[in-house]
Design a protein around this motif. Sequence first.
Motif, short mmCIF file in Angstrom:
data_model
loop_
_atom_site.label_atom_id
_atom_site.label_comp_id
_atom_site.label_asym_id
_atom_site.label_seq_id
_atom_site.Cartn_x
_atom_site.Cartn_y
_atom_site.Cartn_z
N MET A 21 0.83 -1.21 0.00
CA MET A 21 0.00 0.00 0.00
C MET A 21 0.87 1.26 0.00
SD MET A 21 -3.30 -0.87 2.35
CE MET A 21 -2.39 -1.25 3.82
N VAL A 22 1.98 1.23 0.71
CA VAL A 22 2.89 2.37 0.71
C VAL A 22 3.56 2.51 -0.66
CG1 VAL A 22 5.00 3.30 1.76
CG2 VAL A 22 3.28 2.21 3.20
N GLN A 23 3.92 1.39 -1.27
CA GLN A 23 4.53 1.43 -2.60
C GLN A 23 3.57 2.01 -3.63
OE1 GLN A 23 5.81 -2.56 -3.32
NE2 GLN A 23 7.59 -2.39 -1.99
N ILE A 24 2.29 1.63 -3.56
CA ILE A 24 1.28 2.17 -4.49
C ILE A 24 1.11 3.68 -4.25
CG2 ILE A 24 -1.18 2.11 -5.09
CD1 ILE A 24 -0.42 -0.50 -5.92
N LEU A 25 1.10 4.08 -2.97
CA LEU A 25 0.97 5.50 -2.65
C LEU A 25 2.14 6.30 -3.21
CD1 LEU A 25 -0.64 7.66 -1.04
CD2 LEU A 25 0.86 7.13 0.88
N ILE A 26 3.36 5.77 -3.11
CA ILE A 26 4.54 6.44 -3.65
C ILE A 26 4.44 6.52 -5.18
CG2 ILE A 26 7.03 6.21 -3.98
CD1 ILE A 26 7.12 5.04 -1.14
N VAL A 28 1.66 6.53 -7.08
CA VAL A 28 0.62 7.49 -7.46
C VAL A 28 1.10 8.92 -7.22
CG1 VAL A 28 -1.70 8.32 -6.83
CG2 VAL A 28 -1.28 5.87 -7.16
N ALA A 29 1.77 9.16 -6.10
CA ALA A 29 2.29 10.50 -5.82
C ALA A 29 3.35 10.89 -6.84
CB ALA A 29 2.87 10.55 -4.41
#
Length: 79
Positions: A47-52, A54-55
């Motif tokens: 989830m953190v990797q996806i957030l990075i 997308v950002a």
Amino acid sequence: MSFLIPLAIALVAIYIQYQTQEEIVAIFSIVIAIVCFFLSLVLAPWMVQILILVAGLGGMRYFCRSHSCQDAAGKEPDV
């Protein structure tokens, strides 16, 4: 939460790089920061990797629009 340890080490290495006057220490701290940063990305939950991701993509779109990125033909790319 094990990805936070290499991330903290990378941040300390970046701080040391900006505070030092010695060239060899600066180079060594940059290498440590890069290795620890990539290690923290590998250890991060998905989830953190996806957030990075997308950002990063959102930041690239903003950067391209605010600096009017153009391709070689002179027209704006289709984003």
